[in-house]
Design an enzyme around this catalytic site. Structure first.
Site, PDB file in Angstrom:
ATOM      1  CB  CYS A 163     -44.886  -6.556   5.534  1.00  0.00           C
ATOM      2  SG  CYS A 163     -43.351  -7.284   4.928  1.00  0.00           S
ATOM      3  CG  HIS A 303     -46.669  -9.899  10.821  1.00  0.00           C
ATOM      4  ND1 HIS A 303     -46.962  -9.690   9.484  1.00  0.00           N
ATOM      5  CD2 HIS A 303     -45.265  -9.547  10.721  1.00  0.00           C
ATOM      6  CE1 HIS A 303     -46.041  -9.018   8.837  1.00  0.00           C
ATOM      7  NE2 HIS A 303     -44.904  -9.008   9.195  1.00  0.00           N
ATOM      8  CD  GLU A 314     -47.477 -11.587  15.704  1.00  0.00           C
ATOM      9  OE1 GLU A 314     -48.985 -11.318  15.132  1.00  0.00           O
ATOM     10  OE2 GLU A 314     -46.663 -12.229  14.977  1.00  0.00           O
ATOM     11  CE  LYS A 335     -47.001 -12.668   6.812  1.00  0.00           C
ATOM     12  NZ  LYS A 335     -47.990 -12.150   7.794  1.00  0.00           N
ATOM     13  CG  HIS A 340     -44.210 -12.042   4.709  1.00  0.00           C
ATOM     14  ND1 HIS A 340     -45.224 -11.184   4.478  1.00  0.00           N
ATOM     15  CD2 HIS A 340     -43.394 -11.361   5.478  1.00  0.00           C
ATOM     16  CE1 HIS A 340     -44.965 -10.251   4.982  1.00  0.00           C
ATOM     17  NE2 HIS A 340     -43.903 -10.309   5.734  1.00  0.00           N
ATOM     18  CG  PHE A 399     -38.393  -4.549   6.359  1.00  0.00           C
ATOM     19  CD1 PHE A 399     -38.545  -5.393   7.585  1.00  0.00           C
ATOM     20  CD2 PHE A 399     -37.699  -4.917   5.404  1.00  0.00           C
ATOM     21  CE1 PHE A 399     -37.981  -6.511   7.401  1.00  0.00           C
ATOM     22  CE2 PHE A 399     -37.133  -6.466   5.242  1.00  0.00           C
ATOM     23  CZ  PHE A 399     -37.241  -7.122   6.345  1.00  0.00           C
TER      24      PHE A 399
END
Length: 411
Positions: A163, A303, A314, A335, A340, A399
């Protein structure tokens, strides 16, 4: 040698709330939701039955029928966004094609093609597999097709970092210009993974929201009741250009990419470092690269995935980097409206951040109705905010512990 400035002269995006840059932006500012029950497949057997499709997308807006048939959907989305960006930039034939490059990231690439061709293999044997399977499926083909379309022969490849792919593509493209290897770079990300394998895989690892009775409220970053992210698709593309090159041809400068940071968590395959060290390092690097102090940042496009770990980690990372100023910074997760987009997320959010700086309007986070006590900053949950901001950052975390922070300056 005086450091080159890297400016933005073109932007394009395709999302669940709009099939082009301007319609997407207008919908985001209005807080419109693009999440609904999927119609590209029968979702009834899946744990998560909804997503952020690029509803109504027609690849023929950017490709002729023959081209479109030979391209996976992620390439079609990428080409549409690239066409928007190049048209806005006003670029013509490159004076030196080796100083024009293309870097487009994708976390997964042609998964739809992979699924379709594997089915043919199982049903019809090896002869049933298309000779176009490999070029349609591989993750670098969006960059390849865009370079072919425009005749750009400079750096040309794909970044693959889950991502964070789109963010990495933009950061590496920035380096190409900063180091003098290129004058113009088309960069960003494209993804089309709203498909059975992705839904099953992400669903079985319990990463996706299962709010099937209320998809419109499923993506709820920083909310106490969040239960996972919502799978989306789309593309975001920037035209980056050396400032002197842009000025020489009279281009409109839409913003500046002031710097970026990238780090690795070295912690876990899927879970972010619980102390946020990678995210903190990425944000600090971006500020240092840009030559600014934390209190100069007025907006953060987070994010903000709507997952348990990401949102609180975050938030803690932002507090660590920005100290007392963290409470004054406007933050939003777009998002919440488009889902996402995996490898395209950072690229679409780069376009959004640039448009926020240029317009003086900061998009909201929708569905934030019951704030998590550990997520206690200002996430623009009451709607879009009218505020002129000089600097903004955009975070992307993937990831494998991949982190990218892009820092933008208003035009």
């Amino acid at each position: 040698m005086e450091r080159r400035k890297v400016v933005i002269t073109g932007m394009g995006m395709v999302t669940a709330v709009g099939l082009d840059r301007d319609s997407s932006w207008q919908a985001l500012v209005e807080g419109k939701n693009g999440i609904a029950t999927l119609d590209v497949l029968d979702p009834s057997e899946y744990k998560s039955q909804f997503g952020g499709q690029a509803w109504g997308f027609d690849p023929l807006v950017a490709m002729d029928p023959k081209e479109a048939r030979k391209a996976d959907r992620y390439c079609q989305l990428g080409m549409a966004a690239a066409q928007q960006a190049v048209e806005q930039s006003g670029l013509g034939e490159p004076e030196d094609p080796y100083r024009f490059g293309v870097i487009i990231g994708s976390g997964i690439g042609g998964m739809l093609t992979f699924e379709a061709q594997h089915t043919k293999l199982m049903n019809r044997g090896p002869r049933g597999v298309s000779p176009l399977f490999i070029p349609m499926m591989i993750s670098d083909m969006a960059a390849g097709l865009v370079s072919i379309r425009y005749g750009y022969r400079g750096a040309n490849f794909c970044t693959v970092s889950a991502c964070a792919s789109g963010g990495h593509a933009i950061g590496v493209a920035y380096d190409q210009i900063l180091l003098g290897h290129a004058d113009v770079m088309i960069c960003g990300g494209a993804e089309a993974a709203v498909c059975p394998m992705a839904l099953a895989g992400f669903g079985n690892m319990k990463a996706l929201s299962t709010r099937n009775d209320d998809p419109a409220h499923a993506s709820r970053p920083f909310d106490k009741d969040r239960d996972g992210f919502v799978l989306g698709e789309g593309a975001g593309i920037l035209v980056l250009e050396a400032e002197e090159h842009a000025k020489a041809r009279g281009a409109e400068i839409l913003g500046e990419l002031a710097g970026y940071g990238m780090t690795g968590d070295a912690y876990h395959m899927t879970q972010p470092d619980t102390e946020g060290r990678g995210a903190i390092g990425s944000m600090k690097q971006a500020l240092a690269c840009s030559g600014i102090n934390p209190d100069q940042v007025g907006y953060i496009n987070a994010h903000g995935t709507s997952t348990f770990f990401n949102d609180k980690v975050e938030t803690a990372g932002i507090k660590s980097v920005f100290k007392d100023h963290a409470a004054k910074v406007k933050i939003s997760s777009t998002k919440s409206m488009v889902g996402h987009l995996l490898g395209a997320a950072g690229a679409v959010e780069a376009v959004i951040t640039t448009m926020a700086l240029g317009s003086g309007t900061l998009p909201p986070t929708i569905n934030l109705e019951n704030p998590d006590p550990e997520c206690d900053l200002d996430y623009c949950s009451d709607g879009a905010v009218s505020r002129r901001v000089e600097y903004a950052i955009s975070n992307s975390f993937g990831f494998g512990g991949h982190n990218v922070t892009l820092c933008f300056r208003a035009p």
